[in-house]
Design an enzyme around this catalytic site. Structure first.
Site, PDB file in Angstrom:
ATOM      1  N   ASP A 158      42.808  39.685  42.766  1.00 27.57           N
ATOM      2  CA  ASP A 158      42.245  39.096  41.471  1.00 27.57           C
ATOM      3  C   ASP A 158      41.457  40.024  40.559  1.00 27.57           C
ATOM      4  OD1 ASP A 158      39.877  38.998  43.068  1.00 27.57           O
ATOM      5  OD2 ASP A 158      39.453  37.142  42.894  1.00 27.57           O
ATOM      6  N   SER A 159      41.430  41.379  40.997  1.00 26.11           N
ATOM      7  CA  SER A 159      40.908  42.449  40.146  1.00 26.11           C
ATOM      8  C   SER A 159      41.862  42.520  39.109  1.00 26.11           C
ATOM      9  CB  SER A 159      40.896  43.758  41.162  1.00 26.11           C
ATOM     10  OG  SER A 159      42.129  44.000  41.702  1.00 26.11           O
TER      11      SER A 159
ATOM     12  N   ASP B  46      45.465  36.987  46.405  1.00 27.08           N
ATOM     13  CA  ASP B  46      44.175  36.414  46.076  1.00 27.08           C
ATOM     14  C   ASP B  46      44.456  35.064  45.593  1.00 27.08           C
ATOM     15  OD1 ASP B  46      42.137  38.074  47.225  1.00 27.08           O
ATOM     16  OD2 ASP B  46      42.310  39.320  45.461  1.00 27.08           O
TER      17      ASP B  46
ATOM     18  N   LYS C 148      44.875  35.612  50.266  1.00 24.52           N
ATOM     19  CA  LYS C 148      43.596  36.042  50.819  1.00 24.52           C
ATOM     20  C   LYS C 148      42.342  35.174  49.878  1.00 24.52           C
ATOM     21  CE  LYS C 148      41.582  40.452  49.081  1.00 24.52           C
ATOM     22  NZ  LYS C 148      40.521  39.712  48.419  1.00 24.52           N
TER      23      LYS C 148
ATOM     24  N   GLU D 118      34.249  44.351  52.171  1.00 22.22           N
ATOM     25  CA  GLU D 118      34.091  45.043  50.919  1.00 22.22           C
ATOM     26  C   GLU D 118      32.434  45.396  50.913  1.00 22.22           C
ATOM     27  OE1 GLU D 118      35.611  43.641  47.421  1.00 22.22           O
ATOM     28  OE2 GLU D 118      34.401  44.841  46.109  1.00 22.22           O
TER      29      GLU D 118
HETATM   30  O1  KIV Z   1      41.047  41.878  44.170  1.00 21.44           O
HETATM   31  C1  KIV Z   1      40.845  42.977  44.723  1.00 21.44           C
HETATM   32  O2  KIV Z   1      41.210  44.090  44.098  1.00 21.44           O
HETATM   33  C2  KIV Z   1      40.309  43.020  45.913  1.00 21.44           C
HETATM   34  C3  KIV Z   1      39.954  44.330  46.850  1.00 21.44           C
HETATM   35  C4  KIV Z   1      38.965  44.830  46.182  1.00 21.44           C
HETATM   36  C5  KIV Z   1      39.734  43.985  48.276  1.00 21.44           C
HETATM   37  O3  KIV Z   1      39.913  41.846  46.547  1.00 21.44           O
END
Ligand code: KIV
Length: 273
Positions: A53-54, A92, A122, A191
């Site tokens: 979700d980044s 995510d 996730k 993290e």
């Molecule tokens: O959303 C993401 O990129 C993440 C990573 C930082 C593990 O959850």
């Protein structure tokens, strides 16, 4: 040479990841959010691709991961899945689509799996989301956990600083890792926590622990691909190793193109019909 040049591509599965932990082979994981990037990352031999979700930050320019929607995550995930031949694809579940309501968690996970073709979801959190995790797992969907700095809770933390430095938070994190393992999660992301604590967690559970800013004592590493390629330059935490400076490469290429167009140098005769 691409790792896909061999005739038979063996897909990475949860079983592969478990075996890697047992034989001490480190697991490599990067994010991707679109077809072209995922194709490059997969062909280079990555084990896990995270449709994180980044994407909310990297692709959409939001300050946090909170605004991205389930539909937008499914769009990114399906683009990635179309490109990938070997890697295990994890998506995510976004903020607001699984916390506090296990039926909604299950619905979200099923939509992701059905509509994108991804291999796993996730979720962020420990004992407080146990019911959601258990419900998703009951449908046969593999779940990866995420503990430590969990960006969906940024307004609770207030900052993006290192988590679990105090004993009480470290103890809760260790217990949460065990709860996620007992629920049936096949792996956990840790993290931005102290390296010693991350190592202790990795040694205390039998499932793979993937770190980001969690030191080298864990079973694998994950980074945001735009950060490690140097496409994004604003975000330079201590844990980030930048493997390229693609922002400069890309900017120079665009500048050269602009100059060629202005100078009437592009297109030339051989580039015309
Ligand atoms: O959303 C993401 O990129 C993440 C990573 C930082 C593990 O959850």
């Amino acid at each position: 040479m691409s790792v896909h040049s061999s005739a038979n591509i063996k897909r990475v599965t949860t079983h592969t990841l478990q075996e890697m932990k047992h034989r001490g082979e480190k697991i490599s994981m990067l994010t991707s959010y679109d077809y072209s990037m995922a194709k490059i990352v997969d062909e280079a031999g990555i084990d896990i691709i995270l449709v994180g979700d980044s994407a909310s930050n990297v692709m959409a320019g939001h300050e946090t991961t909170l605004p991205i929607t389930l539909d937008q995550m499914i769009y990114h995930a399906s683009s990635v899945v179309r490109a990938v031949k070997r890697a295990f694809v994890v998506v995510d579940i976004p903020f607001g689509n699984y916390q506090g309501n296990s039926s909604e968690a299950l619905r979200s996970a099923i939509r992701i799996m059905k509509e994108s073709g991804a291999h796993s979801v996730k979720v962020e959190g420990g004992s407080e989301i146990k019911e959601s995790v258990t419900r998703i797992l009951s449908a046969g969907v593999p779940v990866m956990g995420h503990l430590g700095l969990t960006p969906q809770s940024i307004y609770k933390f207030g900052t993006y600083t290192v988590r679990a430095k105090e004993e009480a938070e470290a103890q809760k994190l260790l217990e949460d890792a065990k709860v996620l393992e007992e629920c049936g999660c096949y792996a956990i992301v840790l993290e931005k926590i102290p390296a010693a604590l991350a190592k202790k967690v990795a040694e205390s559970v039998s499932i793979p622990i993937i770190g980001i800013g969690a030191g080298g004592g864990v079973d694998g590493q994950v980074l945001v691909v735009h950060d490690m390629l140097g496409i994004t330059q604003e975000f330079k935490p201590r844990f980030l190793r930048q493997y390229a400076d693609l922002q400069s490469v890309m900017k120079d290429a665009v500048k050269n193109y602009v100059a060629d167009v202005k100078a009437k140098d592009f297109p030339n005769e051989s580039e015309s019909y």
